[in-house]
Design an enzyme around this catalytic site. Structure first.
Site, PDB file in Angstrom:
ATOM      1  N   GLU A  57     -23.804 -24.934 -70.295  1.00  0.00           N
ATOM      2  CA  GLU A  57     -24.561 -25.422 -71.267  1.00  0.00           C
ATOM      3  C   GLU A  57     -23.560 -25.775 -72.512  1.00  0.00           C
ATOM      4  O   GLU A  57     -23.683 -26.508 -73.335  1.00  0.00           O
ATOM      5  CB  GLU A  57     -25.341 -24.476 -71.876  1.00  0.00           C
ATOM      6  CG  GLU A  57     -26.671 -23.946 -70.917  1.00  0.00           C
ATOM      7  CD  GLU A  57     -26.131 -22.573 -69.795  1.00  0.00           C
ATOM      8  OE1 GLU A  57     -26.999 -21.953 -69.620  1.00  0.00           O
ATOM      9  OE2 GLU A  57     -24.919 -22.792 -69.457  1.00  0.00           O
ATOM     10  N   SER A 167     -20.255 -23.879 -24.264  1.00  0.00           N
ATOM     11  CA  SER A 167     -19.538 -24.488 -25.246  1.00  0.00           C
ATOM     12  C   SER A 167     -18.225 -25.153 -24.623  1.00  0.00           C
ATOM     13  O   SER A 167     -17.536 -25.674 -25.238  1.00  0.00           O
ATOM     14  CB  SER A 167     -19.059 -23.374 -26.434  1.00  0.00           C
ATOM     15  OG  SER A 167     -18.236 -22.290 -25.553  1.00  0.00           O
ATOM     16  N   GLY A 282     -20.557 -13.563 -30.715  1.00  0.00           N
ATOM     17  CA  GLY A 282     -21.250 -12.596 -30.075  1.00  0.00           C
ATOM     18  C   GLY A 282     -21.157 -11.194 -30.940  1.00  0.00           C
ATOM     19  O   GLY A 282     -22.111 -10.570 -30.975  1.00  0.00           O
TER      20      GLY A 282
END
Length: 350
Positions: A57, A167, A282
């Site tokens: 502001e 993966s 995990g």
């Protein structure tokens, strides 16, 4: 009274200002401000550029001459103007001094120290509206808001997986499960975090750089890079790619996830991008420390291979961790089109 189309456009611009690339992350919220005249025209813009700098502001007000201020402007701000004195003065006071007649903000400030600006403005006769584009503002400052509630950074786990949940192949090869477009998208998401994290196993096996790179595979400037964090007890060789000078790196020397997140939080880090390592993934999932999941699913079947996450403590379908899907997007062109899933762990009813 409600908000106008000009104010909505101004809020969208204020959110974009708050998300300006290169603005340092930290313990403070990201805030943008747009000032409008009586006809809804933009007269000034501002943003907060980090701790100790002018608030959004004040930054915007500093660009307006006295003649415009005397007309009485509307301030459109992504967060309720603060009402406290820290390194800078209260934004509520600055707005009142400037003669702003109306303030539209997206979110209330939930902090005890800085909240209350809207009440002070209303008591002084200023029109105040709250809630415009609140969802977008919440997403912008999710790390800051999450930290206020939980005292730790927001953790996003990113994974690239085959359709059968692998993966990497059985021989360890994983370049590339996802397509080139997904990898570029990953760098975009990396750039929205202030921590890139992987485990020592991934760093030793795959040799990732864990930095943010452009479409030409060139690292962004060091000041725009997240902190690289390597979790684990195994030492790294001095020539490890993650130790290059493209970004700062912290090798934790521990597997204590809570301690690592606490240290990062105390350093002002609020967004962790967890990428690399089924063991580490995990552990985070088992500990309930994953707040969002971004999965790039490739249309291929790998067969026997390395799962995306290991060591999960689930033995029955009733124990499974369920996720709420927030977004589904296809990335890339056929025949290498990936599907990006953005998800959050499902909150069980009390």
């Amino acid at each position: 009274m409600g908000t106008s189309s000009a104010e909505r456009e101004a809020m969208a611009r204020a959110l974009a200002l708050a998300a300006t690339p290169g603005v340092p992350f930290g313990p403070n919220p990201r805030v943008g401000c747009v000032l409008l005249d009586d006809d809804g025209r933009v007269v000034a813009e501002g943003l907060h550029r980090g701790a100790g700098t002018a608030h959004a502001e004040v930054d915007a007000l500093s660009q307006v001459d006295d003649a415009l201020l005397r007309q009485g402007l509307t301030a459109v701000v992504t967060l309720e103007p603060c009402d406290h004195t820290g390194r800078t003065g209260p934004c509520s006071e600055a707005l009142l001094t400037a003669g702003v007649r109306r303030v539209v903000h997206a979110l209330p400030d939930p902090t005890e120290a800085a909240g209350g600006g809207a009440r002070r403005l209303r008591e002084a006769g200023v029109e105040v509206e709250c809630g415009l584009m609140a969802e977008e503002a919440t997403r912008l400052n999710r790390g800051w808001l999450h930290g206020l509630r939980h005292g730790r950074p927001f953790v996003t786990w990113k994974l690239a997986t085959s359709l059968d949940g692998r993966s990497a192949a059985a021989d360890g090869t994983s370049r590339w499960v996802s397509n080139a477009a997904s990898r570029r998208d990953t760098h975009r998401l990396r750039g929205l975090a202030d921590v890139m994290m992987a485990g020592t196993g991934t760093v030793l096996t795959d040799g990732p750089r864990l930095n943010v790179r452009d479409e030409h595979d060139r690292p962004l400037p060091r000041q725009a890079q997240p902190l690289r964090v390597v979790v684990g007890e195994r030492p790294l060789p001095g020539d490890a790619a993650v130790l290059d000078d493209s970004a700062a790196t912290w090798v934790t020397g521990t597997r204590d996830l809570s301690a690592v997140l606490t240290t990062l939080f105390e350093q002002g880090r609020r967004e962790v991008f967890l990428e690399g390592g089924p063991t580490l993934a995990g552990a985070f999932l088992a500990a309930g420390l994953v707040d969002e999941v971004v999965a790039y699913v490739a249309p291929l079947l790998i067969g026997d291979g390395i799962p995306a996450a290991q060591g999960l403590p689930f033995t029955s379908i009733t124990d499974a961790l369920r996720l709420d899907v927030l977004d589904v997007t296809t990335i890339g062109a056929a025949p290498e089109t990936d599907v990006r899933l953005t998800m959050r762990p499902h909150e069980k009813e009390a």
